[in-house]
Design an enzyme around this catalytic site. Structure first.
Site, PDB file in Angstrom:
ATOM      1  N   HIS A 182       0.853  -1.193   0.000  1.00  0.00           N
ATOM      2  CA  HIS A 182       0.000   0.000   0.000  1.00  0.00           C
ATOM      3  C   HIS A 182       0.894   1.252   0.000  1.00  0.00           C
ATOM      4  CE1 HIS A 182      -2.540   3.117   1.931  1.00  0.00           C
ATOM      5  NE2 HIS A 182      -3.533   2.502   1.318  1.00  0.00           N
ATOM      6  N   PRO A 183       0.410   2.394  -0.501  1.00  0.00           N
ATOM      7  CA  PRO A 183       1.255   3.590  -0.550  1.00  0.00           C
ATOM      8  C   PRO A 183       1.781   4.078   0.799  1.00  0.00           C
ATOM      9  CG  PRO A 183      -0.598   3.843  -2.038  1.00  0.00           C
ATOM     10  CD  PRO A 183      -0.839   2.578  -1.280  1.00  0.00           C
ATOM     11  N   ARG A 184       1.154   3.695   1.908  1.00  0.00           N
ATOM     12  CA  ARG A 184       1.680   4.093   3.213  1.00  0.00           C
ATOM     13  C   ARG A 184       2.867   3.247   3.648  1.00  0.00           C
ATOM     14  NH1 ARG A 184      -1.319   6.080   7.501  1.00  0.00           N
ATOM     15  NH2 ARG A 184       0.605   5.663   8.664  1.00  0.00           N
ATOM     16  N   LYS A 185       3.142   2.172   2.932  1.00  0.00           N
ATOM     17  CA  LYS A 185       4.220   1.276   3.325  1.00  0.00           C
ATOM     18  C   LYS A 185       5.563   1.762   2.759  1.00  0.00           C
ATOM     19  CE  LYS A 185       1.140  -1.259   5.369  1.00  0.00           C
ATOM     20  NZ  LYS A 185      -0.091  -0.464   5.193  1.00  0.00           N
ATOM     21  N   VAL A 186       6.649   1.129   3.200  1.00  0.00           N
ATOM     22  CA  VAL A 186       7.992   1.582   2.824  1.00  0.00           C
ATOM     23  C   VAL A 186       8.222   1.430   1.323  1.00  0.00           C
ATOM     24  CG1 VAL A 186      10.465   1.177   3.151  1.00  0.00           C
ATOM     25  CG2 VAL A 186       8.920   1.157   5.117  1.00  0.00           C
TER      26      VAL A 186
END
Length: 377
Positions: A182-186
């Protein structure tokens, strides 16, 4: 505005996606296969299977492990609701246990206390990229013959010292590990997930379940010089990753060392900037863990209002998030299902906030965040 996170996607990722589009093969195909091989090599896993997101990865993992109606699965309430939902998808019963307040991760002793004759599995969560106490949990699962599934949604690149060696989360310590992109991940593919395992039978099931239970992947069928009729061996799902996503993911894997280094620098600097604030609790990284610092979570002083702090920072153009949610407080889990006293989980949700952290963050913006927090407190 200083956002809570920004994915680092640049020209290389755009070019990789363009090449996949122009190749004529955009669904699950050769880019997905290459992404799986490269991810498996990165974490040290014999098998890696790409899927559409981490929620589907967790669902597939539980089905492959034959978790079904009436089975109990020990996990934490203190996680994004998908962790508990995937257990419910299988007709199984999530049994919530409390967290260690130092790490926000499942407390192995409390997990041991929750085991009953109906317990079939433990789903641990490497919360915000901070590794769990895998040594204790692996031993616990083995003693009781339980499946151990790692919700490693946030933990790509995180490491743990296991049996005296530093190893990546995703190397099979338990039975299955599940990741999110997901875009919040590294690292990100927009949406996307991955399962790793050392069990070839689990991997075989993952690949059937993600593609409708189809006996012959369409890549094989389309590339064959002979007519092939496929069979459908089980009730499966459409949980596939596209080649466009995988092409982006491969470039993100190349960036991972740079991303980890930058996040660790930012986490260290936050500790310096905020370390002298009385009663503000900074993240605790055990000496056997190396977080990827997917999030930077601080515990607020007891009498400080969480919402007021967040609003104060937002008024100054700084986004934050509340502490990690507790599933048992949501309507769909408020029916009195089995759980322990969850006071540490509830306290973490109510008395902590996540500060902005992302690779592109510069020292000026990080100082703005720290100064605004200091001024309010």
């Amino acid at each position: 505005m200083i956002p809570i996170a920004i994915p680092l996607l640049e020209r290389e990722e755009a070019d990789a996606a363009r090449e996949a589009v122009l190749s004529g093969w955009v669904s699950q195909g050769p880019q997905v296969a290459a992404f799986e091989r490269e991810f498996a090599t990165l974490v040290g896993a014999p098998h890696a299977c790409a899927v559409s997101n981490c929620t589907t990865a967790l669902h597939v993992a539980l089905i492959a492990a034959n978790i079904g109606p009436g089975d109990e699965v020990i996990t934490v309430s203190h996680s994004f609701i998908a962790t508990a939902n995937c257990i419910r998808y299988c007709g199984a019963i999530p049994v919530f246990v409390d967290i260690d307040p130092a790490t926000y991760n499942i407390d192995p002793a409390l997990a041991a206390d929750a085991i009953t004759p109906r317990t079939r599995a433990i789903v641990l969560v490497h919360q915000m990229g901070m590794p769990c106490d895998l040594g204790s949990l692996v031993s616990l699962a083995k003693r009781h013959g339980l499946i151990l599934i790692e919700d490693a949604a946030c933990a790509a690149g995180s490491e743990i010292r296991f049996n005296g060696h530093w190893e990546r989360i995703g190397k099979p310590h338990g039975d299955i590990a599940c990741f999110s992109f997901h875009p919040r991940k590294v690292i990100t593919t927009g949406e996307g997930g991955m399962l790793t395992t050392s069990n070839p039978e689990f991997d075989r099931k993952f690949r059937l379940l993600r593609q409708h239970g189809m006996s012959v992947p369409d890549t094989v069928r389309h590339g064959s010089s002979q007519v092939i009729f496929e069979d459908y061996l089980m009730v499966g799902f459409n949980y596939r990753m596209t080649d466009i996503q995988a092409a982006v993911g491969r470039k993100q894997l190349e960036r991972l060392p740079e991303l980890l280094s930058r996040r660790r620098t930012l986490a260290s600097r936050y500790a310096q900037l905020l370390g002298n604030l009385r009663n503000l609790r900074l993240p605790n990284e055990p000496d056997w863990a190396r977080s990827n610092w997917q999030s930077y979570c601080v515990g607020l002083p007891e009498r400080v209002d969480q919402r007021a702090v967040m609003q104060s920072l937002l008024d100054q153009g700084i986004a934050t998030r509340r502490g990690i949610m507790c599933a048992h407080r949501e309507l769909v889990y408020s029916n009195g299902g089995p759980h322990q006293d969850l006071r540490q989980s509830e306290h973490a949700q109510d008395h902590s906030i996540l500060l902005p952290i992302y690779a592109q963050m510069d020292e000026h913006d990080q100082s703005r965040v720290a100064d605004a927090l200091r001024a309010h407190l």
